[in-house]
Design an enzyme around this catalytic site. Structure first.
Site, PDB file in Angstrom:
ATOM      1  N   CYS A   1      36.876  -0.839  12.367  1.00  0.00           N
ATOM      2  CA  CYS A   1      38.160  -1.199  12.931  1.00  0.00           C
ATOM      3  C   CYS A   1      39.295  -1.071  11.933  1.00  0.00           C
ATOM      4  O   CYS A   1      39.087  -0.985  10.730  1.00  0.00           O
ATOM      5  CB  CYS A   1      38.122  -2.628  13.480  1.00  0.00           C
ATOM      6  SG  CYS A   1      37.286  -3.791  12.394  1.00  0.00           S
TER       7      CYS A   1
ATOM      8  N   SER B   1      35.202  14.657   4.890  1.00  0.00           N
ATOM      9  CA  SER B   1      35.158  13.631   3.848  1.00  0.00           C
ATOM     10  C   SER B   1      34.683  14.143   2.501  1.00  0.00           C
ATOM     11  O   SER B   1      34.922  13.509   1.477  1.00  0.00           O
ATOM     12  CB  SER B   1      34.271  12.470   4.300  1.00  0.00           C
ATOM     13  OG  SER B   1      32.987  12.948   4.663  1.00  0.00           O
TER      14      SER B   1
ATOM     15  N   CYS C   1      24.284  -2.741   5.146  1.00  0.00           N
ATOM     16  CA  CYS C   1      25.506  -3.507   4.937  1.00  0.00           C
ATOM     17  C   CYS C   1      25.652  -4.533   6.049  1.00  0.00           C
ATOM     18  O   CYS C   1      25.419  -4.219   7.215  1.00  0.00           O
ATOM     19  CB  CYS C   1      26.724  -2.586   4.911  1.00  0.00           C
ATOM     20  SG  CYS C   1      28.286  -3.478   4.736  1.00  0.00           S
TER      21      CYS C   1
END
Length: 569
Positions: free
Chosen positions: A81, A364, A463
């Site tokens: 987000c 990326s 994570c």
């Protein structure tokens, strides 16, 4: 995440009794926040006298932070987000939508804005990209001088409209909306306690909703201190923006896992955002990061700051610099572009190889590949072309058809690859299956040799701070050595960015970052790991709500005409 509609407003009695229903709503209202063109920071001690137990002021300015998800299709970490808050601009909602465009990479499955006009909060949320959700007609329904916004990325099954933020709640005493970037590691226990002790009813599957229930049950006054009190119960990663009828509030967790920055527009409007790229787009000047453990309050009197909980060592997410943030952002006081370029240079120095060309896995891996090529003295070329028109939902029942997924997203340039010894730079390897497909794709295009260079250390642990990673058992670096991974993906050589060299690059800031995904050492222990450590298979979060009727002692059973048992007293 969107609030569920047609729900009752919290009554005064429900606040004190355990049968409280939650005041979520999805219907528009409005709210007009007054504004003062105050470019100076007011006295930071100005809120301390209002606290029942004074909070320490003056957070350490070195602190800052992030959020995330792993895609089953391309297996890249995905930012869960991004958040935006604007106070003091007559075009607040439109500026908010533009800032969300800049943060679209942090979430593509849903977007929402809550604006304040004439003492009412009004919401527009939707599933999809920002451009799909906020056409001009919808923005015209969001007048006002303050607004908050959110973009969301979720796993399958959680993309329903009711989970799209900001969440909006009407209390008996006030209204508030919240947008959240992060993950509460104690969400399950907080929710279980709220349901058991207070009778709270949850309307979404999002951990963010727990904040609004904590506000509802807080006994503090004034309303701002309810927000502060609620946040004191949270553990884990969170960068939160709240908007009320007259205030914009930002809160960052004490470890600073998630980034949150503050800037100003030329008219004095205050802007909060997950990344500086959002400030740049709406022509706001970067001022500083919201410090870890800091609460920022913006209203017509100016800006006030207090420290929620100070922490000597922030634990900012290193993956923000590796993958999540845009290269043109400054995160945790560092240029993301410069960080990635340095990662590539380190790879070239630590793991050199004879090659003819350096390419990147777009997008990326591009900046790290540029750094590698410059350090190695080898030309960088565009050997893979990425299609930006293939959604992550490309799923076919046939494995043969599903194997076309990588080819749909990445197309090799034969003129660059044919007969060449190729170094291909990518940001990470998660499960390894996508890397193996890329290697095969390059060799099928004529590459003589393919040497994989990964611009981050091996990911060996999940994570729990806002990233939906695979389990540790699914992470290829947790199961295999580097040589075993090389054989699995089929490359001629493979090298990762050494963790010790990464820390050396960060210098004095190295202690201020979280490396849990590389080490398995967590700054805040998640509930899942606590259960494993204690040898508990699972916690009974539902409190036997769905238990057997026969176990209920209600003074006997009677049977109606249809044979359905009804308890009788």
């Amino acid at each position: 995440m969107a609030a569920a509609s047609n729900l009752s407003t919290l009554s005064s009695s429900s606040l004190s009794k355990p049968s409280s229903s939650f005041p979520f709503r999805n219907t528009p209202t409005n709210n007009n926040a007054s504004f003062l063109h105050n470019k100076s920071l007011p006295n930071q001690n100005s809120l301390s006298h209002k606290l029942s137990s004074p909070l320490p002021l003056a957070c350490n300015p070195k602190n800052q932070n992030t959020c995330v998800f792993f895609d089953d299709e391309d297996q890249k970490p995905r930012e869960e987000c991004g958040v935006v808050g604007i106070y003091g601009d007559p075009e607040a909602s439109r500026l908010c939508s533009l800032a969300l465009h800049a943060l679209q990479h942090r979430g593509q499955e849903g977007a929402g804005i809550v604006a304040v006009h004439d003492n009412h909060l009004q919401s527009v949320t939707g599933v999809g990209l920002v451009s799909d959700v906020f056409e001009q007609s919808k923005l015209s329904r969001l007048p006002g001088t303050s607004a908050i916004g959110h973009v969301r990325y979720s796993t399958a099954g959680q993309s329903m409209l009711k989970n799209v933020q900001p969440f909006l709640a009407d209390y008996r005493f006030a209204a508030v909306a919240v947008a959240h970037n992060g993950n509460f590691v104690n969400y399950r226990s907080l929710r279980a306690r709220l349901e058991h002790n207070n009778g709270s009813i949850f309307n979404t599957t999002s951990d963010t909703e727990v904040v609004l229930h904590l506000i509802a049950t807080s006994k503090h006054r004034p309303f701002l201190l309810r927000i502060v009190d609620a946040c004191e119960h949270l553990q884990g990663a969170y960068s939160l923006v709240f908007v009320t009828e007259d205030k914009l509030v930002a809160v960052r967790d004490p470890f600073g896992f998630r980034p949150l920055v503050m800037g100003r527009r030329t008219n004095g409007a205050v802007v909060l955002a997950s990344e500086t790229c959002a400030l740049d787009l709406i022509e706001a000047t970067y001022e500083r990061e919201v410090y870890p453990g800091e609460v920022i309050v913006v209203d017509h009197t100016g800006i006030q700051s207090l420290c929620l909980v100070s922490h000597p060592e922030p634990k900012q997410c290193i993956f923000e610099h590796i993958y999540f943030a845009l290269p043109n952002s400054v995160v945790f006081g560092r240029s993301v572009y410069e960080s990635r370029k340095k990662f590539g240079e380190i790879l070239a120095s630590e793991s050199p190889v004879e090659c003819d060309v350096v390419i990147a896995v777009p997008d990326s891996g591009v900046v790290a590949a540029l750094g590698y090529a410059a350090k190695a003295g080898v030309p960088f070329q565009q050997g893979l072309i990425r299609s930006h028109y293939v959604g992550r939902t490309f799923i076919e029942p046939s494995q043969k058809i599903r194997d076309f997924g990588v080819k749909l997203k990445l197309s090799p340039v034969h003129a660059v690859l044919e007969g060449k010894r190729v170094v291909v730079v990518d940001d990470s390897i998660v499960r390894g299956t996508t890397s193996s497909k890329i290697v095969r794709l390059l060799k099928e295009a004529g590459a003589k040799e393919v040497h994989m260079r990964i611009a981050c250390p091996p990911i060996v642990a999940s994570c729990y701070y806002g990233v939906d990673t695979p389990s540790s058992e699914e992470l290829i670096s947790n199961r295999m050595s580097v040589e075993e991974i090389r054989k699995f993906i089929g490359s001629d050589s493979l090298a990762f960015l050494p963790l010790d060299k990464l820390k050396t690059l960060l210098g004095d800031d190295a202690l201020n970052y979280c490396y849990a995904c590389f080490s398995g050492k967590y700054p805040v222990e998640p509930e899942e790991l606590q259960m494993k450590r204690l040898g508990v298979a699972h916690f009974n979060w539902d409190d036997d709500f769905n238990g057997n009727f026969e176990s209920i002692d209600v003074g006997g059973w009677v049977t109606n005409q249809d044979g359905f048992k009804i308890g009788s007293v």
